[in-house]
Design a protein around this motif. Structure first.
Motif, PDB file in Angstrom:
ATOM      1  N   GLY A 559       3.012  41.331   7.002  1.00  0.00           N
ATOM      2  CA  GLY A 559       3.003  42.018   5.724  1.00  0.00           C
ATOM      3  C   GLY A 559       4.396  42.033   5.112  1.00  0.00           C
ATOM      4  O   GLY A 559       5.383  41.587   5.717  1.00  0.00           O
ATOM      5  N   PRO A 560       4.532  42.572   3.900  1.00  0.00           N
ATOM      6  CA  PRO A 560       5.838  42.570   3.228  1.00  0.00           C
ATOM      7  C   PRO A 560       6.812  43.531   3.901  1.00  0.00           C
ATOM      8  O   PRO A 560       6.417  44.483   4.563  1.00  0.00           O
ATOM      9  N   ILE A 561       8.108  43.254   3.722  1.00  0.00           N
ATOM     10  CA  ILE A 561       9.136  44.156   4.239  1.00  0.00           C
ATOM     11  C   ILE A 561       9.302  45.316   3.259  1.00  0.00           C
ATOM     12  O   ILE A 561       9.482  45.121   2.057  1.00  0.00           O
ATOM     13  N   LEU A 562       9.181  46.542   3.765  1.00  0.00           N
ATOM     14  CA  LEU A 562       9.298  47.750   2.946  1.00  0.00           C
ATOM     15  C   LEU A 562      10.172  48.756   3.692  1.00  0.00           C
ATOM     16  O   LEU A 562      10.804  48.428   4.689  1.00  0.00           O
ATOM     17  N   GLY A 563      10.188  49.979   3.260  1.00  0.00           N
ATOM     18  CA  GLY A 563      10.857  51.051   3.982  1.00  0.00           C
ATOM     19  C   GLY A 563      12.368  50.948   4.004  1.00  0.00           C
ATOM     20  O   GLY A 563      13.002  50.314   3.154  1.00  0.00           O
ATOM     21  N   LEU A 564      12.957  51.601   4.994  1.00  0.00           N
ATOM     22  CA  LEU A 564      14.410  51.717   5.080  1.00  0.00           C
ATOM     23  C   LEU A 564      15.102  50.368   5.210  1.00  0.00           C
ATOM     24  O   LEU A 564      16.185  50.169   4.660  1.00  0.00           O
ATOM     25  N   LEU A 565      14.502  49.440   5.983  1.00  0.00           N
ATOM     26  CA  LEU A 565      15.165  48.152   6.185  1.00  0.00           C
ATOM     27  C   LEU A 565      15.232  47.347   4.883  1.00  0.00           C
ATOM     28  O   LEU A 565      16.225  46.645   4.637  1.00  0.00           O
ATOM     29  N   LYS A 566      14.205  47.444   4.052  1.00  0.00           N
ATOM     30  CA  LYS A 566      14.294  46.788   2.747  1.00  0.00           C
ATOM     31  C   LYS A 566      15.391  47.433   1.911  1.00  0.00           C
ATOM     32  O   LYS A 566      16.181  46.736   1.249  1.00  0.00           O
ATOM     33  N   ASP A 567      15.441  48.769   1.940  1.00  0.00           N
ATOM     34  CA  ASP A 567      16.475  49.477   1.181  1.00  0.00           C
ATOM     35  C   ASP A 567      17.876  49.098   1.644  1.00  0.00           C
ATOM     36  O   ASP A 567      18.829  49.136   0.853  1.00  0.00           O
ATOM     37  N   ALA A 568      18.003  48.721   2.934  1.00  0.00           N
ATOM     38  CA  ALA A 568      19.318  48.368   3.479  1.00  0.00           C
ATOM     39  C   ALA A 568      19.671  46.900   3.247  1.00  0.00           C
ATOM     40  O   ALA A 568      20.750  46.462   3.650  1.00  0.00           O
ATOM     41  N   GLY A 569      18.757  46.116   2.632  1.00  0.00           N
ATOM     42  CA  GLY A 569      19.103  44.755   2.258  1.00  0.00           C
ATOM     43  C   GLY A 569      18.563  43.656   3.140  1.00  0.00           C
ATOM     44  O   GLY A 569      18.903  42.486   2.942  1.00  0.00           O
ATOM     45  N   TYR A 570      17.701  43.974   4.123  1.00  0.00           N
ATOM     46  CA  TYR A 570      17.131  42.943   4.984  1.00  0.00           C
ATOM     47  C   TYR A 570      15.936  42.304   4.280  1.00  0.00           C
ATOM     48  O   TYR A 570      15.222  42.958   3.510  1.00  0.00           O
ATOM     49  N   ASP A 571      15.686  41.019   4.568  1.00  0.00           N
ATOM     50  CA  ASP A 571      14.494  40.387   4.017  1.00  0.00           C
ATOM     51  C   ASP A 571      13.472  40.172   5.125  1.00  0.00           C
ATOM     52  O   ASP A 571      13.749  40.379   6.310  1.00  0.00           O
ATOM     53  N   ALA A 572      12.266  39.744   4.746  1.00  0.00           N
ATOM     54  CA  ALA A 572      11.147  39.660   5.690  1.00  0.00           C
ATOM     55  C   ALA A 572      11.406  38.682   6.825  1.00  0.00           C
ATOM     56  O   ALA A 572      10.887  38.857   7.926  1.00  0.00           O
ATOM     57  N   SER A 573      12.235  37.651   6.601  1.00  0.00           N
ATOM     58  CA  SER A 573      12.478  36.638   7.633  1.00  0.00           C
ATOM     59  C   SER A 573      13.342  37.150   8.768  1.00  0.00           C
ATOM     60  O   SER A 573      13.412  36.525   9.826  1.00  0.00           O
ATOM     61  N   GLU A 574      14.016  38.289   8.584  1.00  0.00           N
ATOM     62  CA  GLU A 574      14.893  38.805   9.629  1.00  0.00           C
ATOM     63  C   GLU A 574      14.431  40.161  10.155  1.00  0.00           C
ATOM     64  O   GLU A 574      15.214  40.903  10.754  1.00  0.00           O
ATOM     65  N   VAL A 575      13.140  40.458   9.976  1.00  0.00           N
ATOM     66  CA  VAL A 575      12.545  41.674  10.534  1.00  0.00           C
ATOM     67  C   VAL A 575      11.215  41.295  11.179  1.00  0.00           C
ATOM     68  O   VAL A 575      10.411  40.575  10.594  1.00  0.00           O
ATOM     69  N   PHE A 576      11.008  41.784  12.420  1.00  0.00           N
ATOM     70  CA  PHE A 576       9.713  41.595  13.083  1.00  0.00           C
ATOM     71  C   PHE A 576       9.239  42.944  13.594  1.00  0.00           C
ATOM     72  O   PHE A 576       9.972  43.650  14.292  1.00  0.00           O
ATOM     73  N   LYS A 577       7.991  43.302  13.251  1.00  0.00           N
ATOM     74  CA  LYS A 577       7.484  44.636  13.587  1.00  0.00           C
ATOM     75  C   LYS A 577       6.193  44.552  14.381  1.00  0.00           C
ATOM     76  O   LYS A 577       5.515  43.536  14.366  1.00  0.00           O
TER      77      LYS A 577
END
Length: 577
Positions: A559-577
């Motif tokens: 799914g799309p990157i949301l929440g605090l990590l999006k607010d901190a400037g991370y994009d979906a390619s560098e987050v795995f949940k």
């Protein structure tokens, strides 16, 4: 054992370096077989150091009179010894009280004895060490083994770490030109070989090791499951020959195992053991370490034909445990549930895997955790190994250009991070890992001892920030530890343990506790997030489901990157949940 059996065991005229280690076997036979004294090492030790207490964390009964005992290291000690590649040895002190020969008016007498033991865990293991101990009846001057095997989890021993054992002038195992290594063990003499074996197989890619293990009967063979698992893990580099001295050929044949693997003339691996399936299989509980009133680390045995839990020793694994809840012990009211768990042991661990499990009260649709934590050693679970988890297109952790790795864990969400953490710290020397571990209260922090031990082992590569959401500053201060150590610009170790985080998280907390986005650094960044659904959604947006197929629930998608990590400037390619 005869001269011919030794010559069959190892070729003494081989042009590469040959080294023989032995325990409880005489040197005369080896010398007669053509071994130079410089090529033979006996397992002996030297003077002990200071006595310290060691608490028993877990006990795995391996036979009616022997056990593998796991002892905690002091919090200020990252490892048992000084060097993670040098074998260790400890001397255990035991006081035997004699009071049955005295009248009520006479004081009892005490006799102190000691015995040396070589741990069977790799010397680089952080936070604990393991001993293989056999119990012998108490006799004057002895009884340390019985004292140890009779210990209960939580009991404490007094022991001293001995000086490093010199093997022909050096305590080192690596970089000795020992390319052909033979080991001759009799009975409990297997224990001193195990550390050397683990070091060579893991860290010396060119070493070929052959073990000759001699016992009286098949039931006397200690650690056979672990040894056979190592054979399967390193089939081209490790072989075991078992020899029984008090049995017929028929009993000999009953202990055949994967150690009969051989290499064909063309170099192809010939596996004479049975093949195995990855469907629902039984796993026996070997040991249980209670980590809190409602959580435990559970060690389960792998089937004898399975070298590892998964297919790849460098890829994280996951299992799904099936549990049947009987309301009234009636088949008509039985409900079957399942839950997935990520092992906390390294995926390359042979012979067993470990789960961190928290118990929750039984509720309709749940209760697997309580079922597992309530198990007794010897009980069995039914579980399946799940398909490898794809992380942005690949299940691999190594060679992904993840040089700055952040981990955000909430409560039991720490477990899936641990395998990735172990792989990165052990096998990727360039990776820097920062863990942000969020809990409500200090007593909710799971695996803190193990995490702090890893911080001490890798102080320049691994840091942990603990944040508590339901406490005051005073309680925060009580959980200070080495995890807050940082490195200054000059490379000096700085203890910043007076600064701790509070609350569920914020962009400012991210900037202090996690690596920056790839756009703000010269190397790749990856952030892993795991916890309850609400926790994951708060940090990175919810995990979603693909459309259902044939009425079945669709697979999980990022799914799309949301929440605090999006607010901190991370994009979906560098987050795995």
């Amino acid at each position: 054992m005869t001269l011919s059996s030794i010559r069959n065991f190892v070729n003494v005229s081989h042009t590469r370096g040959v080294f023989i280690t032995m325990a409880t076997v005489t040197t005369s036979l080896l010398s007669s077989a053509g071994m130079a004294t410089s090529a033979i090492s006996s397992a002996t030790g030297s003077a002990p150091q200071t006595l310290q207490p060691y608490k028993l964390l877990a006990k795995q009964q391996t036979s009616p009179d022997s056990a593998i005992l796991r002892f905690a290291l002091p919090e200020t000690r990252p490892l048992l010894g000084n060097d993670p590649d040098v074998p260790t040895c400890i001397k255990v002190k035991y006081t035997h009280t004699v009071d049955d020969e005295h009248s009520a008016d006479e004081p009892s007498t005490s006799d102190s004895y000691s015995k040396s033991y070589s741990p069977i865990s790799h010397p680089s293991t952080p936070g604990y060490f393991e001993l293989l101990v056999k119990s012998y009846p108490y006799t004057p001057g002895g009884g340390v083994g019985k004292f140890l095997v009779d210990l209960s989890v939580g009991d404490t021993i007094s022991a001293a770490v001995k000086s490093e054992r010199l093997m022909h002038g050096s305590p080192a195992v690596l970089e000795r030109n020992w390319k052909n290594v033979g080991m001759v063990a009799g009975g409990t003499g297997i224990a001193p070989h195990i550390q050397i074996l683990r070091i060579l197989l893991r860290d010396e890619a060119d070493a070929i090791v052959k073990l000759l293990f001699i016992n009286r009967h098949a039931k006397d063979i200690l650690m056979k499951t672990e040894l056979d698992a190592l054979v399967r893990q390193y089939p081209r580099r490790f072989t075991v020959t078992y020899s029984l001295t008090g049995v017929t050929k028929e009993e000999h044949d009953r202990v055949k195992g994967p150690s009969s693997m051989e290499i064909s003339a063309t170099g192809e691996l010939i596996d004479t053991s049975d093949t195995f399936e990855y469907g629902l299989q039984p796993y026996k509980l070997l040991a249980k370490q209670q980590t809190s009133p409602d959580s435990a680390i559970l060690r389960f045995a792998l089937p004898e034909t399975r070298p590892l839990l998964g297919n790849d020793p460098d890829v994280p694994t996951c299992i799904k445990v099936k549990y049947t809840h009987d309301d009234d012990a009636s088949a008509e009211t039985s409900d079957s549930y399942s839950k997935s768990y990520s092992p906390i042991s390294h995926p390359s661990t042979p012979g067993y895997f470990e789960l961190l499990v928290k118990s929750y009260p039984y509720t309709p649709g749940g209760g697997v955790g309580k079922f597992l934590v309530d198990m007794s050693v010897g009980d069995t679970i039914s579980a399946t190994v799940k398909s490898e988890r794809m992380m942005h297109g690949s299940p691999a952790v190594l060679e992904r250009n993840w040089k700055n790795v952040g981990m955000v864990a909430g409560g039991t969400g720490i477990a899936p991070h641990i395998q990735i953490l172990r792989i990165l710290l052990r096998d990727d020397p360039d990776a820097i890992v920062k863990l942000l571990f969020i809990n409500r209260h200090s007593e909710d922090i799971l695996l803190k001892t193990e995490l702090d031990a890893l911080v001490r082992q890798y102080p320049r590569r691994f840091t942990v920030t603990y944040s508590l959401t339901g406490v005051t500053k005073e309680e925060h201060d009580r959980v200070k530890g080495p995890s807050s150590m940082d490195i200054s610009a000059t490379g000096e170790l700085i203890d910043t343990s007076d600064t701790f985080e509070y609350g569920r998280g914020s962009v400012d907390m991210i900037r202090r506790a996690l690596p920056p986005p790839s756009s703000q650094s010269e190397t790749g960044t990856m952030i892993f997030v795991c916890g309850m659904d609400g926790f994951v959604e708060h940090w990175s947006g919810p995990v979603m489901r693909a459309p259902s197929v044939n009425g079945k629930e669709g697979p999980k998608i990022q799914g799309p990157i949301l929440g605090l990590l999006k607010d901190a400037g991370y994009d979906a390619s560098e987050v795995f949940k």
